[in-house]
Design a protein around this motif. Structure first.
Motif, mmCIF file in Angstrom:
data_model
loop_
_atom_site.group_PDB
_atom_site.id
_atom_site.type_symbol
_atom_site.label_atom_id
_atom_site.label_comp_id
_atom_site.label_asym_id
_atom_site.label_seq_id
_atom_site.Cartn_x
_atom_site.Cartn_y
_atom_site.Cartn_z
ATOM 1 N N THR A 130 -5.902 15.682 -8.888
ATOM 2 C CA THR A 130 -5.194 15.484 -7.625
ATOM 3 C C THR A 130 -5.842 14.380 -6.798
ATOM 4 O O THR A 130 -5.169 13.472 -6.296
ATOM 5 C CB THR A 130 -5.174 16.796 -6.823
ATOM 6 N N ASP A 131 -7.167 14.452 -6.652
ATOM 7 C CA ASP A 131 -7.868 13.465 -5.824
ATOM 8 C C ASP A 131 -7.847 12.080 -6.450
ATOM 9 O O ASP A 131 -7.765 11.065 -5.740
ATOM 10 C CB ASP A 131 -9.314 13.912 -5.602
ATOM 11 N N SER A 132 -7.918 12.018 -7.780
ATOM 12 C CA SER A 132 -7.891 10.717 -8.453
ATOM 13 C C SER A 132 -6.550 10.021 -8.237
ATOM 14 O O SER A 132 -6.505 8.821 -7.941
ATOM 15 C CB SER A 132 -8.159 10.896 -9.952
ATOM 16 N N ILE A 133 -5.467 10.767 -8.390
ATOM 17 C CA ILE A 133 -4.147 10.174 -8.202
ATOM 18 C C ILE A 133 -3.943 9.772 -6.744
ATOM 19 O O ILE A 133 -3.405 8.695 -6.445
ATOM 20 C CB ILE A 133 -3.054 11.143 -8.674
ATOM 21 N N ASP A 134 -4.391 10.625 -5.816
ATOM 22 C CA ASP A 134 -4.281 10.277 -4.393
ATOM 23 C C ASP A 134 -5.095 9.029 -4.075
ATOM 24 O O ASP A 134 -4.647 8.149 -3.319
ATOM 25 C CB ASP A 134 -4.760 11.444 -3.529
ATOM 26 N N SER A 135 -6.293 8.938 -4.643
ATOM 27 C CA SER A 135 -7.147 7.772 -4.405
ATOM 28 C C SER A 135 -6.521 6.516 -5.000
ATOM 29 O O SER A 135 -6.541 5.440 -4.384
ATOM 30 C CB SER A 135 -8.529 8.015 -5.005
ATOM 31 N N MET A 136 -5.949 6.658 -6.200
ATOM 32 C CA MET A 136 -5.279 5.512 -6.821
ATOM 33 C C MET A 136 -4.097 5.054 -5.977
ATOM 34 O O MET A 136 -3.913 3.859 -5.722
ATOM 35 C CB MET A 136 -4.799 5.876 -8.218
ATOM 36 N N ASN A 137 -3.278 6.003 -5.524
ATOM 37 C CA ASN A 137 -2.107 5.650 -4.719
ATOM 38 C C ASN A 137 -2.496 4.976 -3.414
ATOM 39 O O ASN A 137 -1.778 4.103 -2.921
ATOM 40 C CB ASN A 137 -1.281 6.902 -4.434
ATOM 41 N N ALA A 138 -3.648 5.376 -2.856
ATOM 42 C CA ALA A 138 -4.099 4.765 -1.608
ATOM 43 C C ALA A 138 -4.486 3.304 -1.801
ATOM 44 O O ALA A 138 -4.299 2.476 -0.897
ATOM 45 C CB ALA A 138 -5.278 5.550 -1.039
ATOM 46 N N ARG A 139 -5.019 2.967 -2.983
ATOM 47 C CA ARG A 139 -5.451 1.583 -3.248
ATOM 48 C C ARG A 139 -4.369 0.750 -3.939
ATOM 49 O O ARG A 139 -4.518 -0.472 -4.031
ATOM 50 C CB ARG A 139 -6.697 1.592 -4.140
ATOM 51 N N LEU A 140 -3.323 1.414 -4.420
ATOM 52 C CA LEU A 140 -2.311 0.697 -5.193
ATOM 53 C C LEU A 140 -1.627 -0.423 -4.406
ATOM 54 O O LEU A 140 -1.425 -1.524 -4.949
ATOM 55 C CB LEU A 140 -1.276 1.695 -5.722
ATOM 56 N N PRO A 141 -1.239 -0.199 -3.134
ATOM 57 C CA PRO A 141 -0.616 -1.314 -2.393
ATOM 58 C C PRO A 141 -1.503 -2.554 -2.311
ATOM 59 O O PRO A 141 -1.008 -3.680 -2.415
ATOM 60 C CB PRO A 141 -0.366 -0.704 -1.006
ATOM 61 N N LEU A 142 -2.811 -2.345 -2.126
ATOM 62 C CA LEU A 142 -3.724 -3.490 -2.064
ATOM 63 C C LEU A 142 -3.774 -4.209 -3.405
ATOM 64 O O LEU A 142 -3.732 -5.454 -3.457
ATOM 65 C CB LEU A 142 -5.124 -3.022 -1.664
ATOM 66 N N ALA A 143 -3.853 -3.451 -4.501
ATOM 67 C CA ALA A 143 -3.892 -4.064 -5.829
ATOM 68 C C ALA A 143 -2.625 -4.856 -6.107
ATOM 69 O O ALA A 143 -2.673 -5.993 -6.596
ATOM 70 C CB ALA A 143 -4.095 -2.988 -6.899
ATOM 71 N N LEU A 144 -1.473 -4.260 -5.803
ATOM 72 C CA LEU A 144 -0.208 -4.964 -6.021
ATOM 73 C C LEU A 144 -0.109 -6.191 -5.127
ATOM 74 O O LEU A 144 0.430 -7.230 -5.540
ATOM 75 C CB LEU A 144 0.960 -4.013 -5.757
ATOM 76 N N GLY A 145 -0.629 -6.077 -3.910
ATOM 77 C CA GLY A 145 -0.612 -7.231 -3.009
ATOM 78 C C GLY A 145 -1.459 -8.380 -3.538
ATOM 79 O O GLY A 145 -1.060 -9.551 -3.444
ATOM 80 N N VAL A 146 -2.626 -8.045 -4.090
ATOM 81 C CA VAL A 146 -3.497 -9.080 -4.669
ATOM 82 C C VAL A 146 -2.784 -9.787 -5.820
ATOM 83 O O VAL A 146 -2.782 -11.025 -5.910
ATOM 84 C CB VAL A 146 -4.823 -8.454 -5.156
ATOM 85 N N ILE A 147 -2.156 -9.007 -6.699
ATOM 86 C CA ILE A 147 -1.453 -9.591 -7.843
ATOM 87 C C ILE A 147 -0.300 -10.465 -7.379
ATOM 88 O O ILE A 147 -0.129 -11.605 -7.836
ATOM 89 C CB ILE A 147 -0.936 -8.481 -8.777
ATOM 90 N N ALA A 148 0.526 -9.940 -6.465
ATOM 91 C CA ALA A 148 1.704 -10.672 -6.010
ATOM 92 C C ALA A 148 1.308 -11.964 -5.294
ATOM 93 O O ALA A 148 1.867 -13.034 -5.556
ATOM 94 C CB ALA A 148 2.549 -9.787 -5.100
ATOM 95 N N ALA A 149 0.335 -11.866 -4.384
ATOM 96 C CA ALA A 149 -0.056 -13.043 -3.604
ATOM 97 C C ALA A 149 -0.671 -14.122 -4.484
ATOM 98 O O ALA A 149 -0.327 -15.313 -4.367
ATOM 99 C CB ALA A 149 -1.033 -12.630 -2.502
ATOM 100 N N SER A 150 -1.585 -13.725 -5.378
ATOM 101 C CA SER A 150 -2.238 -14.718 -6.228
ATOM 102 C C SER A 150 -1.246 -15.373 -7.187
ATOM 103 O O SER A 150 -1.279 -16.594 -7.395
ATOM 104 C CB SER A 150 -3.380 -14.070 -7.010
ATOM 105 N N SER A 151 -0.342 -14.578 -7.757
ATOM 106 C CA SER A 151 0.656 -15.137 -8.666
ATOM 107 C C SER A 151 1.596 -16.075 -7.924
ATOM 108 O O SER A 151 1.972 -17.130 -8.446
ATOM 109 C CB SER A 151 1.451 -14.006 -9.326
#
Length: 732
Positions: free
Chosen positions: A526-547
């Protein structure tokens, strides 16, 4: 920069080759030991409630989830007097072992009934090993050797998470050898047809070997400073092999084009580096930025793939831009030795793009762009539909191959016992009154009445269905200290499932008499998925912006980068949908090897797949758009530039996609289920990208948008004119 690099490589080709050879030897000698230093785990965010709970349990109670499990069998039945005596001695013996914090079994005083199998012929003995992962493995190795052969005259099979970790590490290393043994010959055969000469086909394999061994050396250094997952080596090998072949294909193709137009060796190398070399460099940067997004996640399992992937992309580019040109200089015309089709050493005229398959395909698509775009988009959406039902889980012994002892013992425990004893959750109550004054019993009773709870063990006794079912015994004292206590909550259902996650939410919603923290496998999930979801927008933002930035630098357009992001997400959703259908629902069982259908996918797979596949997709996008932009700058004709760009890169991209797909399909040889999923997912992603996306959606989209493809505000057009990237023969 590229002109200077070309001059240096051509003048000092022998030096570059000698240095590369020395690096190959050193990296092979030192990097080969990296697998012994890698770790298994890294799925838990150390800042979460479940991680803090595990730390408190280990430090204050010398307790935690059992990692050494003995499945004891006897045809006389586990309640026979002789078996009870032997089982009691065995439990006491394990409990006295150095490194074992505690041991409990069905035969312990007040032993739990669920530790006895349904048929009465088997019972469980569970122990907790102290220390970090390395200490646990050292202790486990000693225990396994001592207890694997009829201790106390009982039939014993060893299981548990420590065995699963050991087998996963060993399987990973063995898989890598088998994957390479199968993949390299297949790649060589395919490359003979792609490169059409024996020598040219061998060159990318040399580039790959230098890249892979260099990356393993980098990983070996990193293991001194941080934990690195054992699976990072597999991905580094697969990605290094794929990227090195891709980049070699791009450069050798351009080199042959230049030689075919009459250029000498040095001139051809200079032009190749100035044009295709620039594209290779920025393609590597694109892949690096996509994989760099994994660094935002607080899990060393995911970060390990960034540790492996980033140097892989950069070293593949550096090796391709230095070692490969030096090799071309040394080989000269001998690169065409062993021609399979025709005897000409190089082309005597530039390759004809007009009228070829890819040119005709692009023209055909652009004649009916809307129907083509609609049909292909509908197909990708249909393939992606199962992704909406994605369910995630932590990996356990079920991801191992069928002959794994940990998997077999785990299956016997699940099938033969009434509750998930080895998957118990822990509820820690801190800052409590002293022993005897704590209000533990009412709280334990409330927890035991929750849906999905089989039993709650505490210092106040054992509770089930809201009532006390067993009074405290001598073993109950282990649940308490002077100012804290914990409760063991045994779930009725599989812990690593949606039901387990729901139980965690119910446990955390029940008011507690003191400060409370919930841990255990289901809480970690539960905590791992919640932690991943909390950081996912930042990760996707990094990928989208750099690309977006890289593609803008290549095209000078704002719409083309946006188009690339949308199409990549569309194809990746289709890939993830196929994985849900194939692995979560089990439709690929048997076709890709035997695996346990758990109605879920290891939670790291979608994240890894997205970052790696997105990077590779943008890699191909850079290859394609750089040539389309070159033609558009030359002609100003949008449709013809698309057709010519696809004609001149279509065969390269499709060949590169085929070769890298073969590399990733080699992961199907692995015995680890989620490595199979990563392999088939990446192979499917690059093949769909090279065919449906590049062959159909890109020309359809660019035809529909027309000259608007190249739109950007005036200030950005001026910026691109100064810093934009082009692949043009006339560039300096």
């Amino acid at each position: 920069m590229f002109a200077s690099l070309a001059r240096f490589v051509c003048r000092r080709s022998r030096l570059v080759l000698y240095l590369s050879g020395a690096l190959l030897v050193v990296a092979g000698a030192l990097g080969g030991s990296v697998f012994r230093e890698m770790s298994v785990g890294g799925y838990v965010d150390e800042s979460t409630e479940s991680a803090r709970t595990a730390k408190v349990l280990a430090e204050e109670f010398r307790a935690g989830a059992p990692d050494f499990v003995l499945l004891v069998s006897d045809e006389r039945g586990v309640d026979a007097a002789a078996v009870v005596a032997a089982g009691t001695r065995l439990t006491e013996r394990v409990g006295r072992e150095p490194g074992v914090e505690h041991a409990v079994s069905y035969w312990s005083p007040g032993g739990s009934e669920p530790l006895r199998s349904k048929d009465g012929d088997r019972a469980l003995l569970m122990a907790r090993i102290s220390g970090d992962e390395d200490r646990v493995q050292e202790t486990f190795d000693r225990l396994e050797e001592r207890y694997a052969h009829r201790p106390e005259g009982l039939d014993v099979r060893v299981g548990g998470s420590a065995l699963a970790d050991q087998e996963m590490s060993a399987t990973t290393e063995e898989d890598l050898v088998r994957i390479e043994a199968v993949t390299f010959p297949v790649l060589l055969i395919v490359m003979l047809f792609v490169f059409r000469s024996v020598v040219a086909a061998l060159v990318p394999l040399l580039v790959s070997a230098l890249t892979i061994l260099s990356v393993l050396l980098v990983l070996r250094v990193l293991t001194v400073f941080t934990e690195v997952s054992a699976l990072a080596g597999n991905v580094a090998t697969g990605l290094g092999l794929g990227l090195a072949i891709d980049y070699s294909l791009i450069l050798i193709k351009r080199y042959r084009e230049e030689r075919g137009q009459g250029a000498g060796t040095d001139e051809a190398i200079a032009t190749t580096l100035r044009t295709a070399g620039r594209t290779v460099l920025f393609s590597a940067v694109t892949v690096t930025l996509a994989l760099g997004a994994l660094l935002v996640f607080p899990f060393y399992f995911l970060r390990s793939f960034a540790y492996a992937g980033i140097p892989t992309a950069l070293l593949a580019a550096v090796t391709s831009l230095t070692f490969l040109p030096a090799l071309l200089k040394a080989l000269d015309h001998r690169i065409e030795k062993g021609r399979l089709f025709g005897r000409r050493s190089v082309r005597t005229s530039p390759p004809r793009a007009e009228g070829g398959f890819w040119h005709r395909l692009a023209r055909g698509v652009m004649r009916v762009p809307l129907p083509v775009a609609g049909v292909v988009t509908a197909l990708l959406l249909l393939l992606g539909a199962p992704f909406l039902d994605l369910r995630l889980s932590l990996p356990d012994e079920r991801v191992l191959p069928a002959d794994s002892q940990a998997r077999q013992v785990g299956a016997d425990i699940r099938d033969g016992f009434r509750a998930q004893e080895t998957q118990a959750l822990s509820v820690v109550l801190s800052d409590t009154p002293e022993r005897g004054a704590r209000q533990v019993a009412p709280y334990a009773g409330r927890l035991s009445a929750l849906d999905g709870v089989s039993r709650v063990d505490s210092e106040a006794g054992s509770f089930a269905g809201g009532r006390l079912v067993q009074r405290p015994t001598d073993l109950s004292a282990r649940f308490g200290t002077e100012d804290s206590t914990y409760l063991s909550v045994v779930p009725r259902d599989q812990s690593l499932s949606q039901e387990g996650r729901d139980l965690v939410e119910r446990l955390r919603s029940v008011p507690a008499p003191y400060d409370r923290a919930v841990g255990g496998p289901a809480a970690e999930l539960t905590d791992s998925i919640d932690s991943m979801n909390a950081r996912l927008p930042l990760a996707l933002g990094v990928i989208a912006a750099s690309s977006f930035v890289v593609l803008f630098l290549f095209t000078g357009s704002l719409l083309l980068p946006l188009k690339a992001l949308i199409l990549n997400c569309l194809s990746l959703s289709a890939t993830l949908g196929v994985l849900v259908w194939g692995f979560q629902e089990g439709h690929l069982q048997g076709l890709v090897g035997d695996f346990v259908v758990t109605d879920s996918i290891t939670w790291t797979v979608p994240v890894l797949l997205f970052c790696i596949a997105f990077g590779l997709s943008m890699d191909y996008e850079v290859f394609l758009l750089s040539r389309i932009k070159e033609e558009y700058d030359r002609t100003g004709d949008n449709e013809e530039s698309v057709a010519l760009g696809l004609a001149r890169t279509g065969s390269v991209i499709s060949s590169a996609a085929l070769l890298i797909a073969i590399v990733f399909l080699g992961f199907l040889i692995s015995g680890i289920v989620y490595l199979k999923a990563i392999g088939i997912g990446l192979a499917l992603a690059v093949l769909m990208d090279a065919t449906l996306v590049r062959g159909a959606l890109v020309p359809a989209y660019m035809r529909l948008v027309g000259r608007g493809n190249w739109w950007a505000p005036r200030p950005l057009r001026a910026l691109h004119a100064k810093v934009g990237l082009r692949e043009s023969p006339g560039e300096k």
